[in-house]
Design a protein around this motif. Sequence first.
Motif, short mmCIF file in Angstrom:
data_model
loop_
_atom_site.label_atom_id
_atom_site.label_comp_id
_atom_site.label_asym_id
_atom_site.label_seq_id
_atom_site.Cartn_x
_atom_site.Cartn_y
_atom_site.Cartn_z
N ALA A 1 -29.34 8.29 -36.71
CA ALA A 1 -30.34 8.67 -37.71
C ALA A 1 -31.76 8.43 -37.22
CB ALA A 1 -30.10 7.88 -39.01
N GLY A 2 -31.90 7.68 -36.14
CA GLY A 2 -33.24 7.42 -35.63
C GLY A 2 -33.21 6.46 -34.46
N ILE A 3 -34.35 6.34 -33.80
CA ILE A 3 -34.49 5.42 -32.68
C ILE A 3 -35.68 4.52 -32.93
CG2 ILE A 3 -34.93 5.20 -30.19
CD1 ILE A 3 -33.76 8.09 -29.91
N GLY A 4 -35.45 3.21 -32.89
CA GLY A 4 -36.55 2.25 -32.92
C GLY A 4 -36.81 1.81 -31.49
N PHE A 5 -38.05 1.96 -31.04
CA PHE A 5 -38.34 1.72 -29.64
C PHE A 5 -39.35 0.58 -29.50
CE2 PHE A 5 -39.71 2.35 -25.36
CZ PHE A 5 -38.72 3.08 -24.72
N GLY A 6 -38.84 -0.62 -29.23
CA GLY A 6 -39.72 -1.76 -28.98
C GLY A 6 -40.04 -1.81 -27.50
N SER A 7 -41.32 -2.02 -27.18
CA SER A 7 -41.69 -2.00 -25.78
C SER A 7 -42.84 -2.95 -25.49
CB SER A 7 -42.13 -0.58 -25.38
OG SER A 7 -42.65 -0.56 -24.06
N THR A 8 -42.83 -3.46 -24.29
CA THR A 8 -43.96 -4.22 -23.81
C THR A 8 -45.19 -3.30 -23.82
OG1 THR A 8 -44.79 -5.31 -21.82
CG2 THR A 8 -43.05 -3.71 -21.48
N GLY A 9 -46.31 -3.80 -24.34
CA GLY A 9 -47.50 -2.98 -24.53
C GLY A 9 -48.50 -3.19 -23.42
N PRO A 10 -49.64 -2.53 -23.47
CA PRO A 10 -50.19 -1.70 -24.55
C PRO A 10 -49.42 -0.39 -24.78
CG PRO A 10 -51.89 -2.29 -22.92
CD PRO A 10 -50.59 -2.70 -22.37
N LEU A 11 -49.43 0.01 -26.06
CA LEU A 11 -48.76 1.23 -26.48
C LEU A 11 -49.73 2.11 -27.28
CD1 LEU A 11 -45.67 -0.47 -28.14
CD2 LEU A 11 -45.83 0.33 -25.78
N ASP A 12 -49.43 3.38 -27.34
CA ASP A 12 -50.04 4.25 -28.33
C ASP A 12 -48.93 4.51 -29.34
OD1 ASP A 12 -50.88 6.33 -29.91
OD2 ASP A 12 -51.56 7.58 -28.24
N ARG A 13 -48.84 3.62 -30.32
CA ARG A 13 -47.74 3.66 -31.28
C ARG A 13 -47.65 5.00 -31.99
NH1 ARG A 13 -48.12 1.48 -35.83
NH2 ARG A 13 -45.89 1.72 -36.20
N GLU A 14 -48.81 5.46 -32.41
CA GLU A 14 -48.82 6.64 -33.26
C GLU A 14 -48.20 7.85 -32.55
OE1 GLU A 14 -52.21 8.78 -35.98
OE2 GLU A 14 -52.52 6.74 -35.23
N ASN A 15 -48.55 8.00 -31.29
CA ASN A 15 -48.04 9.15 -30.55
C ASN A 15 -46.77 8.85 -29.76
OD1 ASN A 15 -50.11 11.08 -31.28
ND2 ASN A 15 -51.49 9.69 -30.17
#
Lengths: 321, 321
Positions: free
Chosen positions: B66-80
């Motif tokens: 139903a979806g993917i939650g993607f946790g990642s070491t940052g910096p990230l551009d979460r929105e995109n």
Amino acid sequence: MSQEEFVVGIDLGGTNVRAAVVSRRGEIKAWAQAPIEAARGVEQGILRIQNLIHQVMEQAGIKQIAGIGFGSTGPLDRENGFIQNPYTLPGWENVDVRTPLSRAFDAPLIMENDADAAALGEAWLGSGKGTSRFALVTVGTGVGSAFILDGHIYRGMDGEHPEAGHQVLDPNGPPCYCGARGCLESLVSGPAIVESARRAIPQYPESLLARLEQNGHPLDAVQVVEAARQGDRLAQQIIREAATYLGLGLVNVLLFYLPECIALGGGVMKNYDLFIPHILQVLSQHDVVVPTRRVRITPASLGNKAGVLGAARAIWQQIRG
Amino acid sequence: MSQEEFVVGIDLGGTNVRAAVVSRRGEIKAWAQAPIEAARGVEQGILRIQNLIHQVMEQAGIKQIAGIGFGSTGPLDRENGFIQNPYTLPGWENVDVRTPLSRAFDAPLIMENDADAAALGEAWLGSGKGTSRFALVTVGTGVGSAFILDGHIYRGMDGEHPEAGHQVLDPNGPPCYCGARGCLESLVSGPAIVESARRAIPQYPESLLARLEQNGHPLDAVQVVEAARQGDRLAQQIIREAATYLGLGLVNVLLFYLPECIALGGGVMKNYDLFIPHILQVLSQHDVVVPTRRVRITPASLGNKAGVLGAARAIWQQIRG
């Protein structure tokens, strides 16, 4: 025709109590203040507050109020509407203000810490208007703080009030009653500024501050500020040190809350212009992991109306959501 | 009969990537990890993550997510849904992970900072379960922090991520890349502990640490911790200093957030037992203005499952509220 409703906002400090009749949109219909003279006793004090409310209602030409927002110097028992503050209101311990005032005006009463009330006022109508995360830091005799999140006062566990004014900032700094060494308050409050001047004076016998002290005046923060404005090197150095610590304290406010805006209030911040260049320099040095440069730093803008407006806002939020 | 839905939680670190199939109640149906080998290039990396997702879906016996939650070491551009982290994932700058993974699995993807994801996992099912305000502080190569408020990740202005790990704690401390001197990370991270050992060794030529260094071993934090366990005075002193600073950092976490619980995670905190006595002593010394003694301090409890569970929780919150 439905008649417009009003509430009363109270701002009780160690010296004065203020009251205002406030509309739902934040218009102040009447405002007044009086000395609280807390030492005269609790009964006298409550009566004085009651009279002040009657006075502003009369000024506003209203016979009824929808509620009372009561901002007060703490510690408080918010839930029960009790003041627990023998420190700045001598004798005021276990003082129930809700029962007598609610009864006298047939209206609900909500109690808020004074820093929270001021911040809520600023976020509603002042320096923090339009933000969804707003921090107020007040620098005066003490250092207070409050955080407004989505228009509401941020509260911690068991409804406790955050105290960023006592954040640890320099473990080699002066001791504070809060248990810390070098908390923000111990480094930048009015008394802290005076204390740091006193410590330095022996090494600067030619300074304006040394001369003032020799004349037998007990030094106060206003004198340090004025000496700095007159170009006194020692005074300028003391202000720079305090402002640098305050800047570091604001870096931490930023790192924890990341508010869109931090407003600075309180007596010492009447001299915002003297402090802000140093503060901004510190912020720009700490721009790597959070965007300190994108945060608006500003003086609090509502002055002695912030407390009554915020208290009014709090009771509006309770009775009308 | 409605079939049970599942999401996939991803936890991408500098070394490994982990994936889990997670039900709405937080049951892990399948879990796997693989080295990311980021230096082999972005395309290879994305493919590796894709294969890992296929692998756990197969293990769980499901054909759809139903979806993917993607946790990642940052910096990230979460929105995109972009990774901007050439620091710990060499070459991974402007890497769009959302488009290829969403397309491959026909599912929405939400991206979260890894500290936020871990904290959300702990608040959902681990050390912070049942709290309404929960802080996670991870002490490892760096010091990370996250704050969960009413079950949701606290975000600052423009969705920015708080960084309490870089709070200024001692302006006379070591410099950090964040711009501060004496931020928490510069005082208590693994490398900071090693650095402080190195500085002290010349004065303690008889210490176990001095002998280890003489043998030509480059010192690491694990060795300092083990030397402390073996009774080495210098190592114990270094741990005590770091723990004291960490305690002061937690005092500030308390003063700002007033959470019901602070959990400690990360590699260095595998030695929680060595640190906690000093931490609790510091907290008890700072119990005046906020109730530090009422806050639960605890090790993080989900280990290397916190990240995938938190990432899963984040996507569940997005797709099912």
